[in-house]
Write an enzyme that holds these catalytic residues in place. Structure first.
Site, PDB file in Angstrom:
ATOM      1  N   ASP A 155       0.889  -1.168   0.000  1.00  0.00           N
ATOM      2  CA  ASP A 155       0.000   0.000   0.000  1.00  0.00           C
ATOM      3  C   ASP A 155       0.920   1.208   0.000  1.00  0.00           C
ATOM      4  O   ASP A 155       2.140   1.067   0.170  1.00  0.00           O
ATOM      5  CB  ASP A 155      -0.923   0.006   1.228  1.00  0.00           C
ATOM      6  CG  ASP A 155      -2.255   0.680   0.925  1.00  0.00           C
ATOM      7  OD1 ASP A 155      -2.234   1.846   0.500  1.00  0.00           O
ATOM      8  OD2 ASP A 155      -3.311   0.038   1.102  1.00  0.00           O
ATOM      9  N   HIS A 232      -3.830   2.468  -4.752  1.00  0.00           N
ATOM     10  CA  HIS A 232      -3.067   2.300  -3.501  1.00  0.00           C
ATOM     11  C   HIS A 232      -1.617   1.909  -3.800  1.00  0.00           C
ATOM     12  O   HIS A 232      -1.037   1.095  -3.085  1.00  0.00           O
ATOM     13  CB  HIS A 232      -3.712   1.214  -2.632  1.00  0.00           C
ATOM     14  CG  HIS A 232      -4.942   1.677  -1.897  1.00  0.00           C
ATOM     15  ND1 HIS A 232      -4.906   2.385  -0.732  1.00  0.00           N
ATOM     16  CD2 HIS A 232      -6.260   1.518  -2.190  1.00  0.00           C
ATOM     17  CE1 HIS A 232      -6.137   2.647  -0.314  1.00  0.00           C
ATOM     18  NE2 HIS A 232      -6.983   2.136  -1.191  1.00  0.00           N
ATOM     19  N   GLU A 288     -10.679   1.244  -4.417  1.00  0.00           N
ATOM     20  CA  GLU A 288     -10.445   2.684  -4.314  1.00  0.00           C
ATOM     21  C   GLU A 288      -9.427   3.242  -5.305  1.00  0.00           C
ATOM     22  O   GLU A 288      -8.690   4.178  -4.977  1.00  0.00           O
ATOM     23  CB  GLU A 288     -10.010   3.029  -2.878  1.00  0.00           C
ATOM     24  CG  GLU A 288     -11.052   2.662  -1.849  1.00  0.00           C
ATOM     25  CD  GLU A 288     -10.639   2.957  -0.411  1.00  0.00           C
ATOM     26  OE1 GLU A 288     -11.475   3.500   0.323  1.00  0.00           O
ATOM     27  OE2 GLU A 288      -9.505   2.641  -0.023  1.00  0.00           O
TER      28      GLU A 288
HETATM   29  C1  ACM Z   1     -10.956  -1.132   1.885  1.00  0.00           C
HETATM   30  O1  ACM Z   1     -11.330  -0.982   3.048  1.00  0.00           O
HETATM   31  N1  ACM Z   1     -10.493  -0.099   1.192  1.00  0.00           N
HETATM   32  C2  ACM Z   1     -11.020  -2.422   1.225  1.00  0.00           C
END
Ligand code: ACM
Length: 650
Positions: A155, A232, A288
């Site tokens: 991440d 991410h 996201e």
């Molecule tokens: C998440 O909580 N973005 C999977």
């Protein structure tokens, strides 16, 4: 004589029952077993219990299931596989308080799991955790019959796995300026280099990861690695900027899907990942993604033209399909967050439903396997008790009871597709969890609740009994050196949220200024919210707080002219997610609903810089005979959300 007889009888009863009463019985076990039959007698042992194992066919006892019989002479375990024997021993381990108790009640326990996937998630990117920490959590997971460790290895906050083909992932991507996630983000989210004086972070070598995988496997736990894509991924782009659309570090968080080098990179990384992790599932993230750069990136646009892709959701779907084919070609399966549904789900992909359960249900209807992990019940990064007594958290409120009441099989799920629901998982994102002790505190005991829902038949679940067993299991964990939450000091939900509130306007009609509707994301109970007597709790996402991205301007009709001596509403402030007090509230009254007179203006005196969760009433006392009360809250100059739960009139 009578007294002597009674004493004698009492003494007799004591002699007969004391050993049984002192012996541990299966009523301590989490998750609660499928069937328990208590029998007379006690099995006493000195060092450890003597256990005889008998293998039976899978027709007699299903995978992971067991029959455990305790007699005065010892323990017998019947199972059809190693996992079943292992789980029988975990039950025994709990009954003996991890070896502390040397007497157990004679009994027969028949047990097997409700779901094959019983997971716990570890975010080692936001804060790097030691191998020892992970092994310690594996031990606890095993004790509660959890069998999937999902490890979020990559991440923005740090890449955590040695990859031989791309050494800069760990030379650069694993090191940041800022020990904690908060320090790192507030200092501009910059990366450093391994060995630099300012470098914070770390990574696992392949040998360390193999060690974790092996340790987990001995405890019947599969470690599922997650490699995030396409979003991410800032830390990858810091190490290899050419993999982003801009070609520069610190510009964007998504891989460039138009660039074939990105697929070469990901396939090489995943090949090394699959060499270390033998799990069937490979988690490819998918959540996201910003997708913003793709709209103007010439390579992404060209890819869309060539492939006939209409929008950026389709481009993400292209990437997930392509990676899915690659992973399948190696005999594995992809699993991803529910955004992988956007633009079309890749064949054979399993969906981890986190934004709610709708994505999961949609995937099931399409014939895909699903793991449920809805934020409302499974996100252990929310505070587990009243936020004022808890360490800083990402926000929200998710006490043990709320995790426990989650039932993953919903009435809207098609009966012929329910078999696609493979289980559930506790997630712990670690932005606000810098230390190992804090992480343990967030997992235990709430992960017990996930374990019980995932293992035990729904008819066997009982909240009060679970809380009793939890107290004992926490004692065992604490004796083993775990830093758990202390259930005995739980404060609980906001008091008025538990009881509700009766007042003069309860049930009265509320008219909203049509230009100032509530936010569709936070409707609460719609137009009855402010007069339903239901008071909001510690979090604005509990569906009791109505949210506005504008002023609030409503009028309550009391039905007749009445004496009114008090009008007030309580607002919440939590500046992190942009929730502020109103700048001021005007309170007006009227007899006829036409002519309103201002009773008072209540000004805000709460700082917009206060970092903590705050509640404040904007209210007034008065002495008026009125039928209508108008409550007009002006939005803060900070322009965030306003949240209001009730307008109390007395
Ligand atoms: C998440 O909580 N973005 C999977």
């Amino acid at each position: 004589m009578k007294l002597i007889l009674r004493l004698f009888l009492f003494g007799y009863v004591l002699i007969a029952w004391l050993p049984v009463a002192n012996a541990q019985d299966p009523s301590v076990v989490i998750p609660v077993p499928v069937d328990v039959e208590l029998m007379d007698g006690v099995y006493r042992f000195t060092d450890g219990p003597s256990v005889r194992f008998k293998r039976v066919s899978p027709e007699k006892i299903c995978a992971e299931g067991y029959v455990l019989t305790v007699s005065a002479r010892g323990v017998t375990v019947n199972a059809s596989d190693d996992a079943g024997e292992f789980y029988a021993m975990q039950t025994l381990r709990q009954m003996t308080g991890n070896g502390r108790h040397k007497e157990i009640r004679c009994c027969r326990i028949e047990d097997y799991p409700r779901f094959p996937y019983r997971g716990v998630h570890f975010d080692v990117s936001r804060h790097f955790r030691s191998v020892d920490f992970l092994k310690k959590q594996i031990d606890a997971m095993a004790m509660f019959k959890m069998n999937m460790m999902h490890i979020h290895l990559t991440d923005a906050a740090g890449w955590r796995m040695q990859i031989d083909a791309f050494p800069r992932l760990t030379q650069v991507g694993a090191w940041r300026i800022g020990q904690t996630w908060k320090e790192w983000t507030s200092a501009g989210a910059r990366y450093s280099e391994e060995g630099s004086a300012d470098a914070a972070g770390g990574y696992y070598t392949k040998d360390e990861l193999r060690d974790i995988v092996g340790y987990a496997a001995q405890r019947h736990i599969t470690v599922i690695p997650e490699i995030e894509m396409p979003g991410h991924s800032e830390e990858v782009l810091a190490a290899y900027p050419e993999l982003g659309c801009s070609g520069e570090a610190y510009k964007g968080s998504d891989f460039c899907v138009g660039n074939d080098a990105v697929f070469e990179f990901l396939e090489t990384v995943l090949t090394e990942v699959m060499e270390v992790f033998p799990s069937e599932y490979i988690h490819i993230g998918g959540d996201e993604a910003g997708k913003e750069h793709w709209k103007t990136c010439p390579k992404c646009q060209e890819r869309m033209r060539q492939e006939g892709i209409e929008d950026v959701d389709g481009l993400q779907s292209y990437m997930i399909h392509r990676i899915g084919r690659f992973v399948s070609s190696k005999g594995r399966r992809i699993i991803g967050w529910d955004e992988i549904l956007d633009g079309g789900l890749a064949p054979d992909a399993t969906v981890m439903s986190w934004r709610g359960t709708e994505g999961g249900i949609q995937a099931m209807e399409m014939g895909h396997d699903v793991i449920m992990t809805p934020g409302r019940y499974c996100y252990l990064d929310h505070a587990q008790d009243a936020p004022f007594k808890e360490p800083e958290s990402i926000g929200g409120y998710l006490p043990l009871d709320s995790v426990y009441v989650y039932e993953p099989v919903e009435p809207s799920m098609p009966a012929n597709k329910v078999h696609h629901l493979k289980g559930l998982q506790a997630n712990l994102w670690a932005e606000y969890i810098p230390t190992d002790e804090h992480a343990e505190y967030m997992y235990w005991p709430r992960a017990f609740a996930i374990a019980e829902t995932a293992w035990s038949p729904v008819e066997r679940k009982d909240l009060a009994d679970f809380r009793r067993r939890t107290a004992g299991a926490l004692e065992t964990l604490r004796a083993e050196g775990y830093s758990t939450f202390d259930l005995s000091s739980e404060y609980g939900e906001r008091k008025l949220a538990q009881t509700g509130l009766n007042h003069k306007a309860k049930g009265c009609k509320v008219t909203y200024n049509p230009d100032l509707p509530w936010s569709e994301r936070y409707p609460a109970a719609g137009e009855s919210t402010f007069t339903d007597g239901v008071i909001g709790g510690w979090t604005y996402s509990d569906r009791r707080w109505q949210g506005f991205l504008s002023d609030i301007d409503v009028t309550i009709d009391l039905g007749s002219v009445q004496k009114v001596s008090y009008v007030g509403g309580t607002f919440m402030q939590l500046t992190g997610p942009g929730v502020f007090m109103p700048r001021k509230v005007d309170i007006l009254v009227s007899e006829d609903g036409e002519d309103f007179r201002l009773v008072t203006t209540v000004w805000n005196d709460v700082s917009v810089n206060a970092p903590e969760l705050l509640f404040r009433s904007f209210d007034t006392i008065m002495d008026e005979d009125v039928r209508y009360v108008r409550y007009h809250a002006c939005r803060s100059t900070m322009r965030g959300f306003l949240f209001l739960d009730e307008i109390v009139v007395n």
